[in-house]
Design an enzyme around this catalytic site. Structure first.
Site, PDB file in Angstrom:
ATOM      1  N   SER A 159      43.426  39.059  37.610  1.00 37.16           N
ATOM      2  CA  SER A 159      43.441  39.582  38.791  1.00 37.16           C
ATOM      3  C   SER A 159      43.889  41.139  38.765  1.00 37.16           C
ATOM      4  O   SER A 159      43.432  41.998  39.412  1.00 37.16           O
ATOM      5  CB  SER A 159      44.187  38.847  39.873  1.00 37.16           C
ATOM      6  N   ARG A 177      32.757  20.962  41.972  1.00 36.36           N
ATOM      7  CA  ARG A 177      32.619  22.305  42.270  1.00 36.36           C
ATOM      8  C   ARG A 177      31.538  22.473  42.913  1.00 36.36           C
ATOM      9  O   ARG A 177      31.071  23.343  43.704  1.00 36.36           O
ATOM     10  CB  ARG A 177      32.908  23.119  41.030  1.00 36.36           C
ATOM     11  N   TYR A 219      37.698  36.281  51.075  1.00 35.04           N
ATOM     12  CA  TYR A 219      37.460  37.397  50.500  1.00 35.04           C
ATOM     13  C   TYR A 219      36.487  37.409  49.586  1.00 35.04           C
ATOM     14  O   TYR A 219      36.627  36.649  48.763  1.00 35.04           O
ATOM     15  CB  TYR A 219      38.674  38.179  50.341  1.00 35.04           C
ATOM     16  N   PRO A 220      35.703  38.549  49.389  1.00 33.11           N
ATOM     17  CA  PRO A 220      34.876  38.657  48.260  1.00 33.11           C
ATOM     18  C   PRO A 220      35.544  39.406  47.173  1.00 33.11           C
ATOM     19  O   PRO A 220      36.491  40.331  47.358  1.00 33.11           O
ATOM     20  CB  PRO A 220      33.754  39.644  48.804  1.00 33.11           C
ATOM     21  N   MET A 221      35.333  38.971  45.952  1.00 30.03           N
ATOM     22  CA  MET A 221      35.555  39.894  44.714  1.00 30.03           C
ATOM     23  C   MET A 221      34.639  39.878  43.730  1.00 30.03           C
ATOM     24  O   MET A 221      33.755  39.487  43.482  1.00 30.03           O
ATOM     25  CB  MET A 221      36.983  39.308  44.364  1.00 30.03           C
TER      26      MET A 221
HETATM   27  O1  76R Z   1      37.822  25.073  38.979  1.00 27.88           O
HETATM   28  C1  76R Z   1      38.729  24.812  39.267  1.00 27.88           C
HETATM   29  O2  76R Z   1      39.263  24.424  40.117  1.00 27.88           O
HETATM   30  C2  76R Z   1      40.039  24.903  38.351  1.00 27.88           C
HETATM   31  C3  76R Z   1      39.918  26.416  37.165  1.00 27.88           C
HETATM   32  C4  76R Z   1      39.718  27.480  38.047  1.00 27.88           C
HETATM   33  C5  76R Z   1      38.503  28.250  37.673  1.00 27.88           C
HETATM   34  C6  76R Z   1      37.425  28.190  36.746  1.00 27.88           C
HETATM   35  C7  76R Z   1      40.578  27.963  38.933  1.00 27.88           C
HETATM   36  C8  76R Z   1      41.538  27.463  39.457  1.00 27.88           C
HETATM   37  N1  76R Z   1      39.879  29.164  39.360  1.00 27.88           N
HETATM   38  C9  76R Z   1      38.765  29.389  38.626  1.00 27.88           C
HETATM   39  C10 76R Z   1      37.634  30.145  38.829  1.00 27.88           C
HETATM   40 MN1  76R Z   1      40.518  30.522  40.707  1.00 27.88          MN
HETATM   41  N2  76R Z   1      40.990  31.734  42.281  1.00 27.88           N
HETATM   42  C11 76R Z   1      40.409  32.956  42.553  1.00 27.88           C
HETATM   43  C12 76R Z   1      41.348  33.380  43.435  1.00 27.88           C
HETATM   44  O3  76R Z   1      43.236  36.748  44.540  1.00 27.88           O
HETATM   45  C13 76R Z   1      43.009  36.757  43.668  1.00 27.88           C
HETATM   46  O4  76R Z   1      43.596  37.182  42.697  1.00 27.88           O
HETATM   47  C14 76R Z   1      41.635  35.737  43.105  1.00 27.88           C
HETATM   48  C15 76R Z   1      41.174  34.985  44.026  1.00 27.88           C
HETATM   49  C16 76R Z   1      42.446  32.577  43.892  1.00 27.88           C
HETATM   50  C17 76R Z   1      43.337  32.822  44.912  1.00 27.88           C
HETATM   51  C18 76R Z   1      42.137  31.628  43.172  1.00 27.88           C
HETATM   52  C19 76R Z   1      43.131  30.311  43.090  1.00 27.88           C
HETATM   53  N3  76R Z   1      38.872  31.591  40.415  1.00 27.88           N
HETATM   54  C20 76R Z   1      37.901  31.467  39.661  1.00 27.88           C
HETATM   55  C21 76R Z   1      37.020  32.567  39.725  1.00 27.88           C
HETATM   56  C22 76R Z   1      35.628  32.463  38.877  1.00 27.88           C
HETATM   57  C23 76R Z   1      35.651  33.362  37.646  1.00 27.88           C
HETATM   58  C24 76R Z   1      34.717  33.235  36.899  1.00 27.88           C
HETATM   59  O5  76R Z   1      33.921  32.470  36.757  1.00 27.88           O
HETATM   60  O6  76R Z   1      34.733  34.329  35.811  1.00 27.88           O
HETATM   61  C25 76R Z   1      37.421  33.374  40.581  1.00 27.88           C
HETATM   62  C26 76R Z   1      36.663  34.697  40.899  1.00 27.88           C
HETATM   63  C27 76R Z   1      38.431  32.913  40.832  1.00 27.88           C
HETATM   64  C28 76R Z   1      39.362  33.455  41.944  1.00 27.88           C
HETATM   65  N4  76R Z   1      41.829  29.109  41.335  1.00 27.88           N
HETATM   66  C29 76R Z   1      42.240  28.083  40.712  1.00 27.88           C
HETATM   67  C30 76R Z   1      42.906  29.184  42.304  1.00 27.88           C
HETATM   68  C31 76R Z   1      43.621  28.122  42.558  1.00 27.88           C
HETATM   69  C32 76R Z   1      44.544  27.722  43.542  1.00 27.88           C
HETATM   70  C33 76R Z   1      43.315  27.191  41.385  1.00 27.88           C
HETATM   71  C34 76R Z   1      43.662  25.820  41.076  1.00 27.88           C
HETATM   72  C35 76R Z   1      42.908  24.712  41.573  1.00 27.88           C
HETATM   73  C36 76R Z   1      43.697  23.415  41.242  1.00 27.88           C
HETATM   74  O7  76R Z   1      43.839  23.280  39.927  1.00 27.88           O
HETATM   75  O8  76R Z   1      43.690  22.834  42.408  1.00 27.88           O
END
Ligand code: 76R
Length: 282
Positions: free
Chosen positions: A255, A163, A177-179
């Site tokens: 989300s 990471r 995109y930002p969020m």
């Molecule tokens: O770290 C990792 O890859 C595994 C666990 C994981 C975390 C900690 C993970 C998995 N995400 C994490 C954190 Mn995510 N993610 C988004 C979006 O459009 C939307 O609704 C949201 C935008 C997508 C599409 C996405 C996809 N993720 C986060 C965080 C930080 C939050 C915090 O710290 O509070 C955000 C903002 C965020 C947003 N997420 C995954 C994905 C996908 C595809 C995975 C699986 C990755 C894998 O296992 O290969």
């Protein structure tokens, strides 16, 4: 005028400025001012294009530095996603890119500064030890429990490193995109305790994992750095998967109840010469 590409030595006199962990990340999306561009002689244009190509090639040779060059859709023309450890390098590269094609040719449409970060929700060793004690009856300190914990530690070390220091995939489709997480009454992510947030993030990760191999996410942190809290960069082989995951995530509580989203920028990762042909009509 010489036809040699000129790569200005970046005269960085400041000491390196590296965050204590993670890499600096910039997303840079430009419009091209074709009117200004076409006023240049064809020699000047060729020199400028070579210069930008050399600049990117040189920067890519720096340690831990990755740059994705992008032909953007509709909202911008030319895009860059840059990862590099030293913020002076990041800053100098950004300025060099911005002026690379001559004054006023590249007009920033959208830019975003963030940093790679590890997750706050990665399982803690203590929790894992309790879990295997409860579910598998492996007593603390037993050889079996210790062996499992060693594997666990290695997995987390690997995952955290990935990471913070990711290797960007060379996949065909790019979306950024930002969020932010909401802070509205009754929908305040930051008023939830860690256990509640972890539980909710568990749902998010479950949806995310079903896209393994189809969508790669890179979530970079930007609280204090830019206007939103995270930059979400998604790579896919098939653009359908981008639409599918963002749609499916909308049904997930993190989300739909706790997030707000900024503008979406989609593009195609390509080598610069191919992008030049499309956007500069060369
Ligand atoms: O770290 C990792 O890859 C595994 C666990 C994981 C975390 C900690 C993970 C998995 N995400 C994490 C954190 Mn995510 N993610 C988004 C979006 O459009 C939307 O609704 C949201 C935008 C997508 C599409 C996405 C996809 N993720 C986060 C965080 C930080 C939050 C915090 O710290 O509070 C955000 C903002 C965020 C947003 N997420 C995954 C994905 C996908 C595809 C995975 C699986 C990755 C894998 O296992 O290969």
């Amino acid at each position: 005028m010489s036809t040699e590409p000129i790569v200005h030595e970046q005269q960085i006199t400041a000491k390196p400025l590296r965050p204590q962990e993670g890499l600096g990340v910039l997303h840079l999306f430009y419009r091209i001012n074709l009117a200004v561009w076409r006023e240049k002689s064809s020699d000047d244009r060729a020199i400028a294009l070579d210069y930008l190509e050399t600049l990117i090639a040189t920067a890519r040779q720096q340690p831990q530095t990755q740059i994705v060059t992008l032909a953007m859709f509709a909202r911008a023309d030319l895009g860059f996603m840059v990862l590099t450890p030293d913020l002076h390098d990041l800053n100098a590269l950004e300025k060099s890119i911005a002026s690379s094609l001559g004054p006023d040719v590249l007009e920033p449409e959208f830019t975003y500064l963030s940093m790679t970060e590890k997750s706050e929700y990665t399982q803690k060793e203590e929790d894992y030890a309790q879990e295997i004690e409860k579910s598998e009856g492996l007593a603390r300190g037993s050889a079996e429990a210790e062996a499992k914990l060693a594997v666990f530690r290695e997995r987390i070390r690997h995952y955290t490193h990935d990471r913070l220091y990711p290797v960007l995939p060379e996949w065909e489709y790019f979306c950024f995109y930002p969020m932010s997480k909401k802070r509205a009454p009754g929908q305040n992510w930051y008023a939830l305790n860690h256990a509640q947030r972890r539980e909710l993030m568990g749902g998010h990760m479950r949806v995310g994992r079903t896209y393994a191999g189809r969508v790669r996410q890179l979530v970079t942190g930007s609280t204090g750095l830019d206007d939103w809290e995270w930059g979400v960069t998604l790579f896919a082989h098939d653009p359908y998967e981008i639409k599918a995951i963002v749609y499916e995530m909308r049904f997930d509580e993190v989300s739909n109840n706790y997030s707000e989203f900024g503008p979406f920028f989609n593009g195609l990762p390509l080598p610069l010469p191919e992008i030049y042909r499309r956007v500069l009509l060369v």
